[in-house]
Design a protein around this motif. Sequence first.
Motif, mmCIF file in Angstrom:
data_model
loop_
_atom_site.group_PDB
_atom_site.id
_atom_site.type_symbol
_atom_site.label_atom_id
_atom_site.label_comp_id
_atom_site.label_asym_id
_atom_site.label_seq_id
_atom_site.Cartn_x
_atom_site.Cartn_y
_atom_site.Cartn_z
ATOM 1 N N ARG A 130 27.989 -0.797 60.516
ATOM 2 C CA ARG A 130 27.261 0.176 61.351
ATOM 3 C C ARG A 130 27.854 0.200 62.760
ATOM 4 O O ARG A 130 27.955 1.256 63.381
ATOM 5 N N ALA A 131 28.271 -0.976 63.258
ATOM 6 C CA ALA A 131 28.841 -1.047 64.611
ATOM 7 C C ALA A 131 30.153 -0.270 64.687
ATOM 8 O O ALA A 131 30.383 0.495 65.628
ATOM 9 N N VAL A 132 31.023 -0.445 63.678
ATOM 10 C CA VAL A 132 32.315 0.258 63.706
ATOM 11 C C VAL A 132 32.092 1.766 63.558
ATOM 12 O O VAL A 132 32.737 2.569 64.249
ATOM 13 N N VAL A 133 31.171 2.140 62.676
ATOM 14 C CA VAL A 133 30.859 3.566 62.511
ATOM 15 C C VAL A 133 30.412 4.150 63.854
ATOM 16 O O VAL A 133 30.874 5.220 64.279
ATOM 17 N N LEU A 134 29.531 3.436 64.543
ATOM 18 C CA LEU A 134 29.032 3.918 65.837
ATOM 19 C C LEU A 134 30.174 4.001 66.855
ATOM 20 O O LEU A 134 30.291 4.994 67.585
ATOM 21 N N GLY A 135 31.029 2.975 66.882
ATOM 22 C CA GLY A 135 32.135 2.968 67.843
ATOM 23 C C GLY A 135 33.072 4.154 67.652
ATOM 24 O O GLY A 135 33.456 4.823 68.618
ATOM 25 N N VAL A 136 33.425 4.444 66.388
ATOM 26 C CA VAL A 136 34.340 5.564 66.113
ATOM 27 C C VAL A 136 33.652 6.896 66.411
ATOM 28 O O VAL A 136 34.248 7.802 67.008
ATOM 29 N N ASP A 137 32.394 7.013 66.021
ATOM 30 C CA ASP A 137 31.630 8.243 66.278
ATOM 31 C C ASP A 137 31.555 8.521 67.781
ATOM 32 O O ASP A 137 31.766 9.654 68.230
ATOM 33 N N GLU A 138 31.286 7.489 68.567
ATOM 34 C CA GLU A 138 31.171 7.685 70.012
ATOM 35 C C GLU A 138 32.528 8.017 70.633
ATOM 36 O O GLU A 138 32.601 8.817 71.571
ATOM 37 N N ALA A 139 33.581 7.411 70.111
ATOM 38 C CA ALA A 139 34.918 7.715 70.631
ATOM 39 C C ALA A 139 35.279 9.175 70.349
ATOM 40 O O ALA A 139 35.803 9.888 71.210
ATOM 41 N N MET A 140 34.972 9.637 69.127
ATOM 42 C CA MET A 140 35.234 11.047 68.779
ATOM 43 C C MET A 140 34.379 11.977 69.639
ATOM 44 O O MET A 140 34.840 13.024 70.090
ATOM 45 N N THR A 141 33.123 11.593 69.833
ATOM 46 C CA THR A 141 32.213 12.411 70.653
ATOM 47 C C THR A 141 32.751 12.550 72.072
ATOM 48 O O THR A 141 32.724 13.639 72.659
ATOM 49 N N ASN A 142 33.270 11.452 72.624
ATOM 50 C CA ASN A 142 33.843 11.508 73.975
ATOM 51 C C ASN A 142 35.043 12.450 74.027
ATOM 52 O O ASN A 142 35.213 13.195 74.992
ATOM 53 N N GLU A 202 30.866 19.116 63.795
ATOM 54 C CA GLU A 202 30.452 19.071 62.386
ATOM 55 C C GLU A 202 31.272 18.048 61.581
ATOM 56 O O GLU A 202 30.852 17.625 60.508
ATOM 57 N N THR A 203 32.453 17.680 62.096
ATOM 58 C CA THR A 203 33.281 16.721 61.352
ATOM 59 C C THR A 203 32.809 15.279 61.539
ATOM 60 O O THR A 203 33.232 14.389 60.803
ATOM 61 N N LEU A 204 31.949 15.057 62.529
ATOM 62 C CA LEU A 204 31.530 13.677 62.831
ATOM 63 C C LEU A 204 30.895 12.991 61.627
ATOM 64 O O LEU A 204 31.154 11.814 61.354
ATOM 65 N N CYS A 205 30.057 13.720 60.899
ATOM 66 C CA CYS A 205 29.366 13.079 59.763
ATOM 67 C C CYS A 205 30.365 12.726 58.658
ATOM 68 O O CYS A 205 30.199 11.721 57.955
ATOM 69 N N VAL A 206 31.429 13.515 58.530
ATOM 70 C CA VAL A 206 32.456 13.227 57.521
ATOM 71 C C VAL A 206 33.209 11.946 57.900
ATOM 72 O O VAL A 206 33.446 11.066 57.065
ATOM 73 N N VAL A 207 33.549 11.842 59.180
ATOM 74 C CA VAL A 207 34.260 10.650 59.658
ATOM 75 C C VAL A 207 33.374 9.413 59.489
ATOM 76 O O VAL A 207 33.834 8.357 59.036
ATOM 77 N N ARG A 208 32.107 9.541 59.821
ATOM 78 C CA ARG A 208 31.196 8.389 59.671
ATOM 79 C C ARG A 208 31.158 7.914 58.223
ATOM 80 O O ARG A 208 31.179 6.709 57.949
ATOM 81 N N GLY A 209 31.105 8.879 57.300
ATOM 82 C CA GLY A 209 31.074 8.522 55.877
ATOM 83 C C GLY A 209 32.325 7.762 55.469
ATOM 84 O O GLY A 209 32.250 6.737 54.777
ATOM 85 N N ALA A 210 33.473 8.223 55.942
ATOM 86 C CA ALA A 210 34.740 7.571 55.583
ATOM 87 C C ALA A 210 34.820 6.177 56.197
ATOM 88 O O ALA A 210 35.249 5.221 55.538
ATOM 89 N N VAL A 211 34.397 6.050 57.451
ATOM 90 C CA VAL A 211 34.478 4.744 58.133
ATOM 91 C C VAL A 211 33.511 3.759 57.481
ATOM 92 O O VAL A 211 33.832 2.569 57.315
ATOM 93 N N ALA A 212 32.343 4.243 57.080
ATOM 94 C CA ALA A 212 31.373 3.353 56.417
ATOM 95 C C ALA A 212 31.963 2.797 55.122
ATOM 96 O O ALA A 212 31.859 1.600 54.832
ATOM 97 N N GLN A 213 32.624 3.662 54.357
ATOM 98 C CA GLN A 213 33.235 3.226 53.087
ATOM 99 C C GLN A 213 34.372 2.240 53.340
ATOM 100 O O GLN A 213 34.492 1.219 52.672
#
Lengths: 153, 110
Positions: free
Chosen positions: A41-53, A17-28
């Motif tokens: 968008r690329a950095v947001v995706l990279g961080v999201d995927e790293a957290m998901t892993n 559930e924290t992934l969307c919060v992190v994405r918002g912060a990284v986008a900003q």
Amino acid sequence: MSGRSLLLRMELRSNPETLCVVRGAVAQLTDRLGFSEPECRAVVLGVDEAMTNIIRHAYAGHPDRPIEVLFRRIRTSSCGKNGEALEIILEDRGKRVDRAKLCGRALEDVKPGGLGLHFIRESMDALEFRRRNGRNQLRLVKFLPIPEPPAGS
Amino acid sequence: MQISARHLDKITIFDISGDIDLATSPELRKPLLRELRELRTPRVVLNLKAVRYIDSSGVASLVEGLKASRDVGARFILFGLNTTVREVLQLSKLVRIFEICESEEQAVAT
């Protein structure tokens, strides 16, 4: 390497559930640093995927384990490039990552799963993994856009 | 993420909105697989116009849906791909394996 400045430090739990919060912060953050929209968008995706892993593999889906994410502005040389970059360090206390699995998989295989690492590699300029003091540390680097020279110079 | 279904003759259209990630992809996977494997709907269409974000978990759910459709001989069609969704599918190199339409009219008519 010199001139590191801390931009943001996040202490999180391994809850999806924290992934969307992190994405918002990284986008900003990436927008404020001057990255283009596709780069943001690329950095947001990279961080999201790293957290998901981390959540899926290092912590096997347990939602209450610690993850620390640091964002720093650095000057670095990497991949034949030299300049200012956004450095992102993700640290977890989960099980050791199997280095063989860090190779990802052939994309020709049409099957679900195994895309995360490919997305991280494609999204970032550099990726480095290490195990230290019982912790997994993933370092991601994305070079900042080169500022245009002032008009008339 | 939110998902709702509409039924047109032998076609089911899923309207999906929000973010498809590790937290929400099971909410997409379950109804998709039920529609294909249990209900044997011959054509399943996904409206992705309102999807703001998709990651590898979401792409994996779409691939599962595609594979289930192949197993039962159904069609699995995507439409309404915005820049974000299209970029991620292209990055996955899987964009060519999906049947993608530009509009709902095209997805239900072809």
